[in-house]
Design an enzyme around this catalytic site. Sequence first.
Site, PDB file in Angstrom:
ATOM      1  N   LEU A  96     -18.244  -2.730   0.245  1.00  0.00           N
ATOM      2  CA  LEU A  96     -19.104  -1.744  -0.410  1.00  0.00           C
ATOM      3  C   LEU A  96     -18.904  -1.728  -1.920  1.00  0.00           C
ATOM      4  O   LEU A  96     -19.178  -0.731  -2.590  1.00  0.00           O
ATOM      5  CB  LEU A  96     -18.852  -0.349   0.172  1.00  0.00           C
ATOM      6  CG  LEU A  96     -19.118  -0.223   1.678  1.00  0.00           C
ATOM      7  CD1 LEU A  96     -18.800   1.179   2.161  1.00  0.00           C
ATOM      8  CD2 LEU A  96     -20.552  -0.590   2.001  1.00  0.00           C
ATOM      9  N   LEU A 107     -21.464   0.597  -4.061  1.00  0.00           N
ATOM     10  CA  LEU A 107     -22.687   0.327  -3.308  1.00  0.00           C
ATOM     11  C   LEU A 107     -23.076   1.453  -2.358  1.00  0.00           C
ATOM     12  O   LEU A 107     -24.109   1.383  -1.699  1.00  0.00           O
ATOM     13  CB  LEU A 107     -22.541  -0.984  -2.533  1.00  0.00           C
ATOM     14  CG  LEU A 107     -22.474  -2.240  -3.415  1.00  0.00           C
ATOM     15  CD1 LEU A 107     -22.131  -3.461  -2.587  1.00  0.00           C
ATOM     16  CD2 LEU A 107     -23.800  -2.454  -4.152  1.00  0.00           C
ATOM     17  N   TYR A 137       0.841  -1.195   0.000  1.00  0.00           N
ATOM     18  CA  TYR A 137       0.000   0.000   0.000  1.00  0.00           C
ATOM     19  C   TYR A 137       0.879   1.250   0.000  1.00  0.00           C
ATOM     20  O   TYR A 137       1.567   1.552   0.982  1.00  0.00           O
ATOM     21  CB  TYR A 137      -0.922   0.024   1.213  1.00  0.00           C
ATOM     22  CG  TYR A 137      -2.007  -1.038   1.214  1.00  0.00           C
ATOM     23  CD1 TYR A 137      -2.214  -1.876   0.119  1.00  0.00           C
ATOM     24  CD2 TYR A 137      -2.837  -1.213   2.319  1.00  0.00           C
ATOM     25  CE1 TYR A 137      -3.204  -2.844   0.113  1.00  0.00           C
ATOM     26  CE2 TYR A 137      -3.835  -2.176   2.335  1.00  0.00           C
ATOM     27  CZ  TYR A 137      -4.013  -2.991   1.230  1.00  0.00           C
ATOM     28  OH  TYR A 137      -4.992  -3.947   1.249  1.00  0.00           O
ATOM     29  N   SER A 175     -13.449  -4.752   0.634  1.00  0.00           N
ATOM     30  CA  SER A 175     -14.327  -4.019  -0.282  1.00  0.00           C
ATOM     31  C   SER A 175     -15.780  -4.460  -0.157  1.00  0.00           C
ATOM     32  O   SER A 175     -16.432  -4.760  -1.161  1.00  0.00           O
ATOM     33  CB  SER A 175     -13.849  -4.172  -1.732  1.00  0.00           C
ATOM     34  OG  SER A 175     -14.283  -3.080  -2.511  1.00  0.00           O
ATOM     35  N   GLY A 186     -16.835   0.934  -3.409  1.00  0.00           N
ATOM     36  CA  GLY A 186     -17.482   2.235  -3.262  1.00  0.00           C
ATOM     37  C   GLY A 186     -18.755   2.390  -4.062  1.00  0.00           C
ATOM     38  O   GLY A 186     -19.533   3.316  -3.822  1.00  0.00           O
TER      39      GLY A 186
END
Length: 321
Positions: free
Chosen positions: A207, A212, A53, A205, A210
Amino acid sequence: MQLRRLGSSGLRTSALGLGTMTWGRDTDALEAADSLRAFVEAGGTLLDTAASYGDGAAEEVIGGLLRDVVARDEVVLCTKAGARRGPDGVRVDAGRGALLDTLDASLRRLGTDHVDLWLVQAPDSGTTMAETVSALDVAVRTGRTRYAGLANHPGWSTAHAATLAAAAGVPLAAAQVEYSLLERGIERELVPAAHELGLGVMAWSPLGRGVLTGKYRRSVPADSRAASPHLRGFVEPYLTDDARSVVEALVTAADGLGRAPLEVALAWVRDAPGVGCAVVGARTTAQLRGSLAADDLELPEQIRAVLDEITAPELGYPERR
């Protein structure tokens, strides 16, 4: 926030985890500090990161926060290794040397002598699973991590790794995989395998990258991931007509409950069979608070059944005959 055991291991985490993929790049240290404070105050414990990351930047930010903002023993710290950036881009390398070197570098950046959970980030077809598992074994036995697991591996290789690890006396604790109303592929084999092998499922993830949240129903907001040069490709697979149909059904369900769509989507994943923790990658504290608002939401069975039906993955041979 509810604490749950990951699979049959002794590791307990909060039902909601805080992902840090954007930390050190799109999320600066001040915003990250605010988010971590809000998360811990809400009862959250699992802080999820990876050496890849921001090429280590996320871990460096976390290291600073664990010195100045939150005590190390207040979080369950999870990091990942196995994806390394080179001159030709990101390369998967789950060899023993690469994994252990990456873990040592992660510990230096995080400013700690151990993590609570260490995961192999992706399958490596060029390395035998026996060698990969040997690195997990070394990491646990030397105290660099308390528990080990896999991320983004299919069911068959997860079962293979878990069998090898159990034989070595270091059973795997977790399988971290993408899971949402827009991506339910893990239900075919990974979830049943994890259940039988005692692994807790960590859903990243939840969602739908993003989507959703409903933010993309009409357009692509200028400050969204889908408008970001380095994250556009991450979101675009879910900006389809099929995904829009799911989002509209989700919005209808949320309106009926008087809740936000993201709360319903998150509650659906959090309480799905086999899931120990749902990891949300909020870029801002405001986004995180939206996810934290779902903590008290228990979906009515009728709503869950409808969402299950309209998003069910196709099953066929050999999963179902």
